[in-house]
Write an enzyme that holds these catalytic residues in place. Structure first.
Site, short mmCIF file in Angstrom:
data_model
loop_
_atom_site.label_atom_id
_atom_site.label_comp_id
_atom_site.label_asym_id
_atom_site.label_seq_id
_atom_site.Cartn_x
_atom_site.Cartn_y
_atom_site.Cartn_z
N GLU A 92 -6.56 4.64 7.92
CA GLU A 92 -6.31 6.06 7.63
C GLU A 92 -7.53 6.72 7.00
OE1 GLU A 92 -2.67 5.36 5.53
OE2 GLU A 92 -1.74 4.74 7.42
N ASN B 274 0.86 -1.18 0.00
CA ASN B 274 0.00 0.00 0.00
C ASN B 274 0.89 1.23 0.00
OD1 ASN B 274 -1.81 2.06 0.48
ND2 ASN B 274 -2.38 1.37 2.54
N TRP B 275 0.93 1.92 -1.13
CA TRP B 275 1.85 3.05 -1.27
C TRP B 275 1.29 4.34 -0.64
CZ3 TRP B 275 4.10 2.54 -6.94
CH2 TRP B 275 4.90 1.38 -6.99
N LYS B 276 0.02 4.32 -0.25
CA LYS B 276 -0.59 5.50 0.39
C LYS B 276 -0.36 6.74 -0.49
CE LYS B 276 0.02 3.11 4.75
NZ LYS B 276 0.16 3.18 6.20
N HIS C 89 -9.42 1.18 5.01
CA HIS C 89 -8.12 1.34 5.68
C HIS C 89 -8.29 2.30 6.87
CE1 HIS C 89 -3.97 2.40 6.46
NE2 HIS C 89 -3.65 1.29 5.82
N SER D 53 3.79 -2.21 10.17
CA SER D 53 5.25 -2.28 10.34
C SER D 53 5.84 -3.63 9.90
CB SER D 53 5.64 -1.95 11.79
OG SER D 53 5.28 -0.60 12.09
N GLY E 99 2.94 2.23 10.79
CA GLY E 99 3.89 3.34 10.67
C GLY E 99 4.62 3.65 11.96
N GLY F 207 3.11 -1.15 4.21
CA GLY F 207 3.12 0.27 3.88
C GLY F 207 4.53 0.72 3.54
N GLY F 208 5.19 1.36 4.49
CA GLY F 208 6.50 1.97 4.27
C GLY F 208 7.52 1.09 3.55
N GLU G 141 -5.11 -4.90 10.50
CA GLU G 141 -4.09 -3.87 10.66
C GLU G 141 -4.31 -3.15 11.98
OE1 GLU G 141 -2.18 -2.77 6.62
OE2 GLU G 141 -3.72 -1.31 7.12
P1 13P Z 1 3.33 0.41 7.59
O1 13P Z 1 3.84 -0.87 6.97
O2 13P Z 1 4.03 1.61 7.09
O3 13P Z 1 3.24 0.29 9.07
O4 13P Z 1 1.80 0.58 7.05
C1 13P Z 1 0.93 -0.50 7.14
C2 13P Z 1 -0.30 -0.17 6.39
O5 13P Z 1 -1.07 0.70 6.77
C3 13P Z 1 -0.56 -0.92 5.14
O6 13P Z 1 -1.85 -0.69 4.66
#
Ligand code: 13P
Length: 254
Positions: A100, A11-13, A98, A216, A176, A237-238, A170
């Site tokens: 967020e 997920n590149w957000k 998600h 993470s 994050g 994510g990251g 999640e």
């Molecule tokens: P991180 O891997 O950056 O913690 O993000 C997880 C995430 O929200 C994937 O959708």
């Protein structure tokens, strides 16, 4: 791991322009050459880069998904995109609910349910995200929260459609933050999610539902998370923004 599909999703957000999307996917392709994996590898760039992503991913085995979708097909809904628009690009997956989106954009279990219904009328594979915040975990209400989110999101799913739904656990406190859930915590939460699905759709439907862990995830913790019986993949994510680390995660997932 059961016989469920293994999915490694990135997920590149809100990251990467279209040209950065192209170069990252090409770099990922180079790193995945010769690597045999049972996993479906999927990246989720921002909407404006989806067409570029599809083009760059052609012939690589890497699939592309969107980070959200609206429930109406057309009309006066400024700023939204429909399932048919995403399907027309050749997309395979879409993220729904998600944390967020829940935290910043007013997403609720009810709006996730509407989006999910629209997606299941078409051909995309939805990945429905659920997870508790830190206070809920600390106050011992994780089970209730997950049950409420799963029931709320899946309440309008027809029994013959549940087989198309992928879930993602999640925990918000792990996103994050660098604080990954321990494999045991992840496995327990996945078991709770599976029980909610079983209560709604029956045990065999629940046993066939892939449940990804996100929060993470890094190359170093992927193998232990994936070794848990209820963890069917990871939503990254990251660490998915860098082709090298994402490829390491695919490799570690086996
Ligand atoms: P991180 O891997 O950056 O913690 O993000 C997880 C995430 O929200 C994937 O959708």
């Amino acid at each position: 791991m059961g016989n469920r599909t293994t999915i490694i999703a990135g997920n590149w957000k809100l990251n990467k322009t279209a040209s950065e999307t192209r170069s990252t996917i090409l770099a990922l392709r180079n790193r995945l050459v010769g690597l045999s994996t049972r996993a479906e590898v999927v990246v989720f760039p921002p909407f404006v880069s989806l067409e570029t992503a599809i083009d760059a991913a052609r012939g690589t085995g890497v699939k592309v998904g969107a980070q959200n979708v609206f429930w109406e097909q057309s009309g006066a809904y400024t700023g939204e995109v429909s399932t048919a628009m995403l399907e027309a690009l050749g997309l395979n997956f879409v993220l729904l609910g998600h944390s967020e989106r829940r935290a910043h954009f007013g997403e609720t279990d009810a709006t996730v349910a509407r989006r999910l219904e629209a997606v299941l009328h078409g051909t995309l594979t939805p990945i429905v995200c659920v997870g508790e915040v830190l206070e809920e975990r600390e106050s011992g209400t994780t089970g209730e929260v997950l049950a409420r989110q799963v029931e709320g999101a899946l309440r309008d799913v027809a029994p013959d459609h549940i087989g198309r739904v992928v879930m993602a656990y999640e925990p918000v406190w792990a996103i994050g933050t660098g604080k990954t859930a321990s494999p045991l915590i992840a496995n327990d939460a996945h078991t709770l999610i599976r029980s909610s699905i079983a209560a709604m759709f029956g045990r065999s439907a629940a046993d066939e539902t892939a449940i990804l862990y996100g929060g993470s995830v890094k190359p170093e913790n992927t193998a232990t998370l994936m070794s848990e019986s209820e963890v069917d993949g990871v939503l990254v994510g990251g660490a998915s923004l860098d082709a090298g680390s994402f490829a390491e995660i695919v490799r570690a997932a086996g």
